[in-house]
Write an enzyme that holds these catalytic residues in place. Structure first.
Site: not given
Ligand code: MRU
Length: 360
Positions: A202, A243
């Site tokens: 990501q 998260d």
């Molecule tokens: O698995 P994902 O891409 O949904 O993970 C979430 C994230 O992108 C991260 O953990 C991020 O740093 C926090 S989401 C605002």
């Protein structure tokens, strides 16, 4: 967010609702293609969350809310009892998509609560209004986080970020990337180190794309390079998203966040976590109680990209069938966090108190 498509500048949200349709940027295709995916009902929206067509705590929360609005519109001709049963089933389907980001659960509960009393028509209206409110709150919080957080970024700062907590992880602006956007727009000279963030990359795919669109200087680094730059004194501060944040300030974020936090502390580098109220889970006493999503081993042994003609391709890094483990998140204990950047301002330790004061 500002996107440039074939030389034309456009302002685009990550996800939006048009009546019963939910439209969103297909994040699996970025940065190679910018495509809008259309979800026609709540089942498709739930599947999009599960398959990570869109991802990121805030965006997942808004998608969950819009999914509930779709379900309400789908069931608007049913008698009250059947309508409520349909909504419960939709809520269950959406809750079962991804377990870690608490924004999703807050959004579903808020929509169910909004239904309240009265006839079906009234309930449908209130659920749809609540879903739209959740989306607007997400946007407002991201902007305020940008304003507060930019004050923590000195001119000339070199910033490390992990994963993508940018506009794509919310409706727009983002959390970790919002202060970076604001600092840049204020004219501060900044540079961003972007962790690639294996296995789904990501950072390399999404954060790099966002920074490119905004004209912010950056470089993608391999996940195992962050400690090297920190020890050499080339990183001044770290900002990440979250998260789920427990009542004691422990933070669940993308796998690898914990290591960055420990190495930052070891090197005396401030470590900030940017997140809105929807990401705080006051019912969860500590990080030990947060469910960590385990994803497919295939994500670890493969990589997605495009070939020289630009066609999407998946390649095997390891031999097919190689055993792999794939926890998607880890927990960073509160003691490693310098401060939280929220829409209610900057929260400092002791976190049990400052979090409760801000959001309790
Ligand atoms: O698995 P994902 O891409 O949904 O993970 C979430 C994230 O992108 C991260 O953990 C991020 O740093 C926090 S989401 C605002």
């Amino acid at each position: 967010m500002r996107v440039v498509i074939e030389g034309e500048v456009r302002d685009l949200r990550t996800i939006w609702r048009e009546g019963q349709l939910v439209k969103l940027i297909d994040q699996r295709k970025l940065p190679h293609r910018l495509e809008i995916a259309v979800m026609r009902d709540h089942r498709e929206t739930a599947q999009a969350i599960k398959d990570m067509v869109l991802r990121g705590a805030g965006a997942i929360g808004v998608a969950a809310a819009y999914g509930m609005a779709q379900a309400a519109l789908e069931a608007r001709h049913l008698p009250l009892k059947d309508f409520m049963a349909y909504m419960e089933e939709a809520a269950q389907r959406i809750r079962a998509t991804r377990p870690t980001a608490v924004n999703l659960f807050h959004a579903v509960e808020r929509c169910l609560r909004a239904a309240g009393e009265g006839g079906v028509e009234e309930r449908v209206r209130r659920i749809v209004e609540e879903a739209d409110r959740i989306a607007e709150e997400d946007l407002r919080a991201s902007k305020l986080i940008g304003e507060y957080g930019a004050q923590l970024i000195p001119d000339g700062a070199r910033i490390l970020t992990h994963c993508n907590a940018g506009a794509l992880a919310f409706i727009d602006y983002g959390t970790a990337l919002s202060p970076i956007r604001y600092a840049h727009r204020m004219g501060k000279r900044i540079f961003v180190y972007v962790d690639e963030t294996r296995p789904r990359c990501q950072g390399a795919r999404l954060t790099a794309w966002e920074l490119e669109m905004e004209g912010i200087p950056y470089a993608v680094i391999a996940d195992n390079a962050a400690g090297y730059y920190m020890r050499r004194g080339e990183i001044d501060l770290v900002i990440v998203g979250a998260d789920r944040i427990a009542a004691n300030g422990d933070v669940a974020n993308k796998i690898g966040t914990y290591e960055r936090a420990v190495v930052a502390k070891e090197n005396g580098i401030p470590f900030y976590v940017a997140a809105p109220k929807m990401t705080f889970d006051l019912k969860c006493p500590s990080g030990d109680e947060i469910e960590i999503e385990e994803r497919s081993p295939e994500e670890v042994i493969t990589a997605w990209g495009v070939d020289e003609e630009g066609n999407p391709t998946r390649v095997y890094i390891a031999k097919r069938g190689t055993p792999a483990k794939n926890p998607a998140f880890d927990v960073t204990p509160a003691k490693y966090i310098t401060a939280f950047i929220t829409e209610r301002g900057i929260l400092r330790p002791p976190y049990e108190e400052s979090i409760r004061r801000a959001f309790g």
